[in-house]
Design an enzyme around this catalytic site. Sequence first.
Site, mmCIF file in Angstrom:
data_model
loop_
_atom_site.group_PDB
_atom_site.id
_atom_site.type_symbol
_atom_site.label_atom_id
_atom_site.label_comp_id
_atom_site.label_asym_id
_atom_site.label_seq_id
_atom_site.Cartn_x
_atom_site.Cartn_y
_atom_site.Cartn_z
ATOM 1 N N THR A 60 9.729 13.304 -0.954
ATOM 2 C CA THR A 60 9.728 13.481 0.510
ATOM 3 C C THR A 60 8.639 12.645 1.189
ATOM 4 O O THR A 60 8.638 12.498 2.415
ATOM 5 C CB THR A 60 9.451 14.958 0.855
ATOM 6 O OG1 THR A 60 8.135 15.281 0.380
ATOM 7 C CG2 THR A 60 10.477 15.877 0.213
ATOM 8 N N ARG A 83 0.880 13.553 -2.691
ATOM 9 C CA ARG A 83 2.040 13.090 -1.927
ATOM 10 C C ARG A 83 3.302 13.308 -2.765
ATOM 11 O O ARG A 83 3.389 12.788 -3.878
ATOM 12 C CB ARG A 83 1.864 11.609 -1.598
ATOM 13 C CG ARG A 83 3.053 10.987 -0.882
ATOM 14 C CD ARG A 83 2.669 9.670 -0.305
ATOM 15 N NE ARG A 83 1.807 9.884 0.837
ATOM 16 C CZ ARG A 83 2.202 9.778 2.099
ATOM 17 N NH1 ARG A 83 3.417 9.419 2.378
ATOM 18 N NH2 ARG A 83 1.382 10.011 3.081
ATOM 19 N N ASP A 86 -10.070 7.843 -12.527
ATOM 20 C CA ASP A 86 -10.041 7.475 -13.953
ATOM 21 C C ASP A 86 -11.400 6.956 -14.410
ATOM 22 O O ASP A 86 -11.837 7.234 -15.528
ATOM 23 C CB ASP A 86 -8.969 6.408 -14.206
ATOM 24 C CG ASP A 86 -7.583 7.008 -14.299
ATOM 25 O OD1 ASP A 86 -7.465 8.236 -14.462
ATOM 26 O OD2 ASP A 86 -6.603 6.248 -14.186
ATOM 27 N N ASP A 93 -9.096 2.536 -10.338
ATOM 28 C CA ASP A 93 -8.834 3.942 -10.027
ATOM 29 C C ASP A 93 -10.133 4.726 -10.183
ATOM 30 O O ASP A 93 -10.647 4.899 -11.293
ATOM 31 C CB ASP A 93 -7.765 4.491 -10.980
ATOM 32 C CG ASP A 93 -7.329 5.886 -10.557
ATOM 33 O OD1 ASP A 93 -6.142 6.066 -10.259
ATOM 34 O OD2 ASP A 93 -8.188 6.801 -10.520
HETATM 35 N N1 URA Z 1 -7.644 5.240 -5.188
HETATM 36 C C1 URA Z 1 -8.380 4.652 -6.147
HETATM 37 O O1 URA Z 1 -8.928 5.319 -7.008
HETATM 38 N N2 URA Z 1 -8.508 3.301 -6.132
HETATM 39 C C2 URA Z 1 -7.934 2.539 -5.198
HETATM 40 O O2 URA Z 1 -8.099 1.322 -5.220
HETATM 41 C C3 URA Z 1 -7.161 3.176 -4.206
HETATM 42 C C4 URA Z 1 -7.030 4.532 -4.223
#
Ligand code: URA
Length: 217
Positions: free
Chosen positions: A116, A112, A211, A208
Amino acid sequence: MIQISAAARPHVHLIDHPLVQHKLTLMRKKEASTNSFRQLLGELSSLMVYEVTRDMATQTVEIETPLETMQGTAIDGKKLVFVSILRAGNGILDGVLSVVPGARVGHIGIYRDPATLQAVEYYFKMPKDMQERDVIVVDPMLATGNSAAAAITRLKECKPKSIKFLCILTAPQGINTLYGAHPDVEIFTAAIDRELNDHGYILPGLGDAGDRIFGTQ
Ligand code: URA
């Protein structure tokens, strides 16, 4: 708090098998190592793909056992395609391919643009003959639903026979957004969490996913 819309509800398949739920709980723990997170995601994905492929087309084939001829059941049609939304979707591929080893794999990279807010594609590679194939799009987290919806819009330009979406975790907002953009796409998930925080992370969630899979925290 946002609720799942009544229209979207029948399109969501919550896979609540105890083994799936147990592995998901282990993955959510903040102390899970990169290695165990990745391994659990693989195991979870291989269990979930059974449900996602439950209605796959089959054909009857005549085979010879060591004792006699019989009519067996085999998968029909062109090979399935798993489409990974980069980069976290790649964490699901090993698990699903362990169960459907003949499947093809496509990749979509979308981000994203912060200025924009438009979805920008930076990678798109699909197998041939997409018009004759069924597709399962994979991404561990269906959070805002914006990148999943944009990826599927792009994928539909290849006119696949069908598209399903497999994630590990979602929240009502992601379901409503994806259903609103693509009501023909069934969503398979192991959990529907409470909500998103201000940064678009799922709560309680697991952090995440990219990660945690790749150890890039
Ligand atoms: N992407 C992720 O890796 N974790 C989230 O909680 C939301 C989007």
